[in-house]
Design an enzyme around this catalytic site. Structure first.
Site, PDB file in Angstrom:
ATOM      1  N   ASN A 267       0.848  -1.184   0.000  1.00  0.00           N
ATOM      2  CA  ASN A 267       0.000   0.000   0.000  1.00  0.00           C
ATOM      3  C   ASN A 267       0.887   1.239   0.000  1.00  0.00           C
ATOM      4  OD1 ASN A 267       0.586   0.668   2.896  1.00  0.00           O
ATOM      5  ND2 ASN A 267      -0.454  -1.300   3.190  1.00  0.00           N
ATOM      6  N   ASP A 335      -3.982  -6.428   4.095  1.00  0.00           N
ATOM      7  CA  ASP A 335      -5.076  -7.291   4.559  1.00  0.00           C
ATOM      8  C   ASP A 335      -4.884  -8.749   4.148  1.00  0.00           C
ATOM      9  OD1 ASP A 335      -6.753  -5.315   5.823  1.00  0.00           O
ATOM     10  OD2 ASP A 335      -7.138  -4.529   3.828  1.00  0.00           O
ATOM     11  N   LYS A 345      11.242 -15.176 -10.631  1.00  0.00           N
ATOM     12  CA  LYS A 345      10.423 -14.119 -11.220  1.00  0.00           C
ATOM     13  C   LYS A 345       9.426 -14.714 -12.207  1.00  0.00           C
ATOM     14  CE  LYS A 345      10.600  -9.943 -14.049  1.00  0.00           C
ATOM     15  NZ  LYS A 345      11.435  -8.995 -14.814  1.00  0.00           N
ATOM     16  N   ASP A 364      -4.634 -10.302  12.278  1.00  0.00           N
ATOM     17  CA  ASP A 364      -5.167  -9.018  12.724  1.00  0.00           C
ATOM     18  C   ASP A 364      -4.406  -8.605  13.987  1.00  0.00           C
ATOM     19  OD1 ASP A 364      -6.673  -6.862  13.662  1.00  0.00           O
ATOM     20  OD2 ASP A 364      -8.523  -7.672  12.807  1.00  0.00           O
ATOM     21  N   ILE A 365      -3.365  -7.828  13.789  1.00  0.00           N
ATOM     22  CA  ILE A 365      -2.478  -7.463  14.896  1.00  0.00           C
ATOM     23  C   ILE A 365      -3.194  -6.586  15.910  1.00  0.00           C
ATOM     24  CG2 ILE A 365      -0.337  -6.255  15.482  1.00  0.00           C
ATOM     25  CD1 ILE A 365       0.733  -7.125  12.734  1.00  0.00           C
ATOM     26  N   LEU A 366      -3.988  -5.633  15.436  1.00  0.00           N
ATOM     27  CA  LEU A 366      -4.704  -4.733  16.347  1.00  0.00           C
ATOM     28  C   LEU A 366      -5.695  -5.504  17.212  1.00  0.00           C
ATOM     29  CD1 LEU A 366      -5.502  -1.936  17.378  1.00  0.00           C
ATOM     30  CD2 LEU A 366      -7.007  -1.714  15.386  1.00  0.00           C
ATOM     31  N   LYS A 401     -12.735  -4.276  16.722  1.00  0.00           N
ATOM     32  CA  LYS A 401     -11.373  -4.679  17.110  1.00  0.00           C
ATOM     33  C   LYS A 401     -11.205  -4.796  18.620  1.00  0.00           C
ATOM     34  CE  LYS A 401      -9.774  -4.392  12.819  1.00  0.00           C
ATOM     35  NZ  LYS A 401      -9.233  -5.530  12.054  1.00  0.00           N
TER      36      LYS A 401
END
Length: 468
Positions: A267, A335, A345, A364-366, A401
Site C-alpha cells: 500500500n 489485509d 520471477k 489481525d495485529i490490532l 477490534k
C-alpha cells in the site's frame, strides 16, 4: 576580549559548532549557550544575522567564543582567510538559534541572499534548528509546512517550548533554555552531557514542566497527585516527562507481501505518522519500541527500531516486544498475503494468461493486542484509513477490534495523506468523537502523545483540559 586558547586546550576540543544567530528577543539566550558550549570544550564560531545584531552584539559573541564573528557575505577579509564555503564545512554541526520564521523559510526554499542562508545552502554538515517566534507565527500553516519539509530533509529540531512570550501572548514559540539546547547539541555530537552523564538527546518536543497552583515546583499537580517520576532536571530546568517508566509499542509503515522476488502486494503508507508518534512518545519519557515495515525513514532518536517486511514478521515482532503499557498501531498492514508466492520471477509473455494469485487474510495485529489477557497493553490505539463514511466506519472498527481508541483519517483521492506531511483526523474513544484540525504529522503526533500522557494521569495544560 578572550584571548586565543592555548595549544593544550585546543587539543582537548570535543567538537566544532557553527552557530547561526537569528533575529528575535530570544537571541539574548545565545550568549549563555556559547558560554555553556565552550565550557564543554566545544569550539564555537558564530554567524550573526543582520536582525540578530539588533539584539546581541558581535563583541559579546566574540568575547565568549574567542573567535571573530562573521556577519557579511561579501567581507573581503573573511573570504580571503576563510571563505563562506569553507566556513560552512569546517564544523561538525550547524546550529540555527534562534531559528526565526524567516530563517526557516529561507532554509526551505533555498534562498542565499545573506551569509547565514548561503552557509546553510552550501553545506552538507548536519543542521540542528531551535525555533523561536510568536505562537501565531509558529502555528501558521506556512511555518508548519516549512518545518515538515526541513524535517523530511533530516534537519533536526529542538523546541520550541511553551510559555509566556515577550509580546505578552502564551503558547508554543519560546526558545528552549540554553542548558537544554546545549545538551541537544552535545547529544548530536555524541558527547555526554555534563549534567546527565548520557549522550541521549532531549527530543525536540521536550516541554518545561507544568507548575502547581502555588507555582513552586512540579512535584504535586492540582488535585494533589504526586508526579516526581514524571520530571527530569537538567541544570536547574525541570523537564516534563510524564511517560517515564512506560513502555510504548508503535507499529508503522506498510507491509510487503511477496508474489515473487520482484513483486509484492502493498500500500501507499510512508510510515511518517507512525515514526512521528514514536518520536513524540520518546520525547515524553516513554521507552519506545518501533516495529516498522519497509520505509526510507531513519530511526527516531531514543527509539528502538525493529524492521520487518511482511505482516507475519510484524506480528512476531509485536509479540516479542510485549509486555507494553501503550500500543499504537499506525502501520498499514496488508489485509491479505499470497499463499502461492514463487521464488523465481514470473515471466510475462504475449500468449500467457496473467498468473492467478491465491490470497488469504493476514493476522489481525490490532485485534490480537486488544484481546483481553495478561499481556494486553493498558491503552491500545488503532488507526482507521477510510475513503467513505469515515466517522461511522471508524466507530464500527473500534467496536469490532476491541481497542480503546481509534485515530481515523480520510485517505481518499486528493487528501494527500498517505505520503504527505499533513493529516486531519478524528479521535474516537469511549467518550465520543474529537475532531482535530488539519496539522502536520509531527504536531499531530505530539498532540496524540500528550493525550496518551493525560490518559495515564498527566495533568492537562490548557483551560479546556486538553494538552495541545
Amino acid at each position: 576580549m578572550a584571548a586565543a586558547a592555548p595549544d593544550d586546550t585546543v587539543t582537548a576540543l570535543r567538537g566544532r559548532v557553527l552557530l547561526i544567530v537569528g533575529g528575535g528577543i530570544a537571541a539574548y539566550k545565545i550568549l549563555e549557550l556559547v558560554r555553556l558550549l565552550t565550557a564543554a570544550h566545544i569550539d564555537v564560531r558564530c554567524v550573526l544575522t543582520k536582525a540578530g545584531a539588533e539584539f546581541v552584539t558581535p563583541l559579546s559573541l566574540q568575547a565568549l567564543s574567542g573567535h571573530p564573528v562573521h556577519q557579511d557575505l561579501f567581507s573581503l577579509t573573511d573570504e580571503q582567510e576563510m571563505g563562506h564555503i569553507a566556513l560552512s564545512r569546517s564544523a561538525d554541526l550547524l546550529v540555527v538559534a534562534p531559528a526565526t520564521a524567516d530563517l526557516l523559510a529561507k532554509m526551505t526554499v533555498g534562498l542565499a541572499n545573506d551569509l547565514a542562508s548561503t552557509l546553510l545552502l552550501a553545506t552538507d554538515t548536519p543542521v540542528l534548528a531551535a525555533p523561536a517566534m510568536n505562537v501565531r507565527m509558529w502555528e501558521h500553516p506556512a511555518t508548519r509546512a516549512n518545518v515538515a519539509t526541513l524535517k523530511a530533509r533530516e534537519v533536526e529540531f529542538v523546541g520550541p517550548d511553551e510559555g509566556m512570550m515577550a509580546c505578552g501572548e502564551y503558547g508554543f514559540g519560546r526558545l528552549v533554555e540554553p542548558p537544554v539546547l546545549r545538551d541537544a547539541i552535545l547529544a548530536r555530537l555524541n558527547i555526554a552531557s555534563p549534567t546527565s552523564g548520557s549522550a541521549e538527546p532531549h527530543a525536540s518536543s521536550t516541554m518545561t514542566c507544568p507548575r502547581t497552583e502555588t507555582g513552586s515546583s512540579c512535584d504535586i499537580v492540582p488535585g494533589g497527585t504526586v508526579v516526581r517520576s514524571s520530571v527530569e532536571t537538567v541544570d536547574g530546568t525541570t523537564l516534563w516527562k510524564p511517560l517515564l517508566g512506560r513502555h510504548a509499542l508503535v507499529t508503522a509503515g506498510p507491509t510487503h507481501e511477496p508474489i515473487d522476488p520482484v513483486r509484492y502486494l502493498g500500500n501507499r503508507s510512508s510510515g511518517l505518522q507512525g515514526y512521528a508518534i514514536a518520536e513524540a512518545l520518546a520525547a515524553l519519557g516513554a521507552r519506545v519500541t518501533l516495529v516498522s515495515g519497509p520505509t526510507n525513514l531513519l530511526a527516531p532518536a531514543g527509539v528502538t527500531l525493529r524492521r520487518v517486511e511482511t505482516a507475519l514478521e510484524m506480528e512476531q515482532a509485536v509479540r516479542d516486544a510485549l509486555p507494553a503499557d501503550i500500543a499504537v498501531c499506525a502501520a498499514a498492514v496488508a489485509d491479505w498475503r499470497v499463499t502461492n508466492a514463487v521464488t523465481s520471477k514470473i515471466k510475462k509473455s504475449a500468449d500467457a494468461m496473467p498468473p492467478s494469485l491465491h490470497l488469504v487474510p493476514n493476522p489481525d495485529i490490532l485485534a490480537a493486542l486488544s484481546a483481553p489477557g495478561p499481556h494486553r497493553p493498558s491503552l491500545v490505539v488503532g488507526f482507521a484509513a477510510e475513503t467513505d463514511d469515515v466517522e461511522a466506519n471508524a466507530i464500527a472498527k473500534r467496536k469490532r477490534k476491541g481497542c480503546d481508541w481509534i485515530v481515523a483519517n480520510d485517505v481518499s483521492v486528493g487528501t494527500n495523506v498517505m505520503g504527505g506531511t499533513e493529516n486531519t483526523v478524528l479521535l474516537i474513544t469511549s467518550d465520543g468523537v474529537e475532531h482535530w484540525p488539519r496539522m502536520t504529522k509531527t504536531d499531530l503526533a505530539l498532540r496524540l502523545a500528550r493525550r496518551i500522557a493525560r490518559r495515564f494521569g498527566a495533568p492537562a495544560l490548557s483551560a479546556d483540559g486538553d494538552m495541545n
